[in-house]
Design an enzyme around this catalytic site. Structure first.
Site, PDB file in Angstrom:
ATOM      1  N   HIS A 184      70.626   5.532  74.514  1.00 20.06           N
ATOM      2  CA  HIS A 184      69.386   5.478  73.747  1.00 20.06           C
ATOM      3  C   HIS A 184      68.394   6.477  74.330  1.00 20.06           C
ATOM      4  O   HIS A 184      68.559   6.968  75.448  1.00 20.06           O
ATOM      5  CB  HIS A 184      68.771   4.072  73.788  1.00 20.06           C
ATOM      6  CG  HIS A 184      68.323   3.663  75.151  1.00 20.06           C
ATOM      7  ND1 HIS A 184      69.205   3.326  76.168  1.00 20.06           N
ATOM      8  CD2 HIS A 184      67.074   3.586  75.703  1.00 20.06           C
ATOM      9  CE1 HIS A 184      68.522   3.034  77.258  1.00 20.06           C
ATOM     10  NE2 HIS A 184      67.230   3.186  77.012  1.00 20.06           N
ATOM     11  N   ASP A 211      64.048   6.811  74.994  1.00 22.16           N
ATOM     12  CA  ASP A 211      62.890   5.920  75.129  1.00 22.16           C
ATOM     13  C   ASP A 211      61.820   6.294  74.110  1.00 22.16           C
ATOM     14  O   ASP A 211      61.646   7.467  73.768  1.00 22.16           O
ATOM     15  CB  ASP A 211      62.315   6.014  76.542  1.00 22.16           C
ATOM     16  CG  ASP A 211      63.253   5.426  77.595  1.00 22.16           C
ATOM     17  OD1 ASP A 211      64.139   4.632  77.213  1.00 22.16           O
ATOM     18  OD2 ASP A 211      63.097   5.767  78.785  1.00 22.16           O
ATOM     19  N   HIS A 265      70.179   8.513  77.428  1.00 22.76           N
ATOM     20  CA  HIS A 265      70.664   7.979  78.699  1.00 22.76           C
ATOM     21  C   HIS A 265      71.253   6.591  78.499  1.00 22.76           C
ATOM     22  O   HIS A 265      71.029   5.940  77.474  1.00 22.76           O
ATOM     23  CB  HIS A 265      69.549   7.949  79.743  1.00 22.76           C
ATOM     24  CG  HIS A 265      68.334   7.164  79.326  1.00 22.76           C
ATOM     25  ND1 HIS A 265      67.432   7.614  78.381  1.00 22.76           N
ATOM     26  CD2 HIS A 265      67.870   5.949  79.720  1.00 22.76           C
ATOM     27  CE1 HIS A 265      66.468   6.726  78.224  1.00 22.76           C
ATOM     28  NE2 HIS A 265      66.717   5.696  79.022  1.00 22.76           N
ATOM     29  N   ARG A 271      73.492  -3.621  90.357  1.00 19.36           N
ATOM     30  CA  ARG A 271      72.452  -2.601  90.330  1.00 19.36           C
ATOM     31  C   ARG A 271      71.157  -3.205  89.794  1.00 19.36           C
ATOM     32  O   ARG A 271      71.173  -4.000  88.847  1.00 19.36           O
ATOM     33  CB  ARG A 271      72.888  -1.429  89.451  1.00 19.36           C
ATOM     34  CG  ARG A 271      71.842  -0.322  89.303  1.00 19.36           C
ATOM     35  CD  ARG A 271      72.399   0.907  88.600  1.00 19.36           C
ATOM     36  NE  ARG A 271      71.360   1.898  88.365  1.00 19.36           N
ATOM     37  CZ  ARG A 271      70.677   2.019  87.235  1.00 19.36           C
ATOM     38  NH1 ARG A 271      70.956   1.233  86.198  1.00 19.36           N
ATOM     39  NH2 ARG A 271      69.734   2.927  87.111  1.00 19.36           N
TER      40      ARG A 271
END
Length: 359
Positions: free
Chosen positions: A233, A235, A290, A300
């Site tokens: 996607h 931002d 990203h 993570r």
């Protein structure tokens, strides 16, 4: 902070019941609902950048005398970069990471006490982009807009609350200042000054801006090659500033390289160009596609500061970046309007507001 973000998403609910959020620690095999193929995302198996390739998003020292031009170059060629000597205290980064880890280590039933409603924006739940995909993502998130006190009360005993709320408040203050600095450094590389953007220069105290904080957890996964932490996607922001722990997983896409894994650099922050900054630069700055992948041995954590303008501010290409004989690539749009478009059209949102000029 105005309730604009919440108002927008109230009209575009996520149709994913919260009970779909599993206890990841109890899953020793990857359920079919979490197993991705190229049918679920055309870029899922896009060729990754070769491990031997040296190209990656640049790491920029903000104390370097040529930092503005380095940032501008990164915005044009990558749409993302890492920054060092950014001025955010290391203990604050450690504090927000500890808070994030503590939150996601809580039992699922405790976290679900702060579950985001289908029409809500703040609280615990799946990524909003989940509604655009048939498969689920191997991650959990917690969104903060304004004070987190009411949600935090449902998670922790009283003696934790002030400390955790203070960490969030200080982190957001530091990120606001840093985001503004990065915006002006980036624009300076294009010859754009504060005089060219009246809605920002008239309010040096940053009351023209607003933000949200997104805490993310990508648990250890039994079959990481077939799972997706967060699907590809862009931002919807001006800028996104990301703190991540020392576990790799963030990948950015470039047409000539494929997916490039961004290595965590201790003490650094990752900066992404958002769709609104792409518009403001008249397309000169890339908005970066990203995603987040997962792995089999280490979880993570990441903290994304999502930064944009107030709801009544119209974002349009800076006039001096438009050719005297050309037209702006994009029409004017408020963040409210753009978020509504994105909530409907997802990664096609930019094309929906592009000025299609006959050649």
């Amino acid at each position: 902070m105005p309730t604009m973000l919440t108002d927008v998403f109230r009209g575009h609910p996520i149709h994913l019941p919260q009970f779909h959020q599993p206890d990841f620690t109890s899953l020793s095999e990857l359920p079919d609902s979490y197993t991705w193929t190229p049918k679920d995302d055309p870029l899922f198996d896009a060729a990754p950048s070769p491990p031997a390739a040296s190209e990656n998003i640049p790491l920029i020292d903000l104390n370097h005398p040529d930092a503005a031009n380095q940032i501008g170059s990164a915005c044009r060629t990558w749409g993302a970069f890492q920054i060092a000597n950014h001025g955010v205290p290391l203990e604050l980064l450690q504090g927000i990471e500890f808070l994030t880890g503590s939150l996601f280590q809580l039992p699922v039933q405790r976290k679900l006490k702060t579950a985001r409603s289908e029409t809500g924006f703040s609280g615990y739940g799946v990524a909003r982009i989940s509604s655009f995909f048939n498969k689920q993502m191997w991650s959990e998130g917690f969104t903060i807009t304004g004070s987190p006190l009411n949600d935090f009360r449902k998670l922790w005993p009283q003696h934790h609350l002030n400390n955790y709320c203070d960490i969030v408040e200080e982190y957001e203050e530091q990120m606001q200042k840093l985001a503004s600095k990065l915006m002006w450094l980036s624009l300076a590389s294009l010859g754009v000054s504060e005089e060219d953007i009246k809605w920002a220069s008239a309010n040096p105290d940053l009351n023209w801006a607003q933000s949200a904080l997104q805490l993310n957890h990508y648990p250890v996964c039994p079959e990481p090659d077939r799972a997706m932490g967060l699907a590809a996607h862009t931002d919807s922001t001006l800028l996104t500033i990301l703190h991540q722990n020392n576990t790799a997983g963030l990948q950015v896409f470039r047409d000539d390289l494929g997916w490039v894994t961004v290595p965590p650099v201790p003490g650094s922050l990752v900066v992404n160009v958002g769709d609104l900054f792409h518009i403001l630069s008249n397309g000169l700055f890339r908005t970066v596609l990203h995603r987040a992948r997962v792995n089999q041995t280490r979880s993570r954590l990441s903290v994304a500061f999502l930064w944009g303008p107030q709801s009544d501010i119209k974002i349009s290409p800076v006039p001096k970046l438009v050719s005297p004989i050309g037209s702006p690539l994009y029409r004017s749009v408020t963040w409210t309007e753009y978020l509504r478009t994105k909530a409907t059209h997802f990664n096609e949102a930019l094309s929906m507001i592009r000025n299609h000029i006959d050649e």
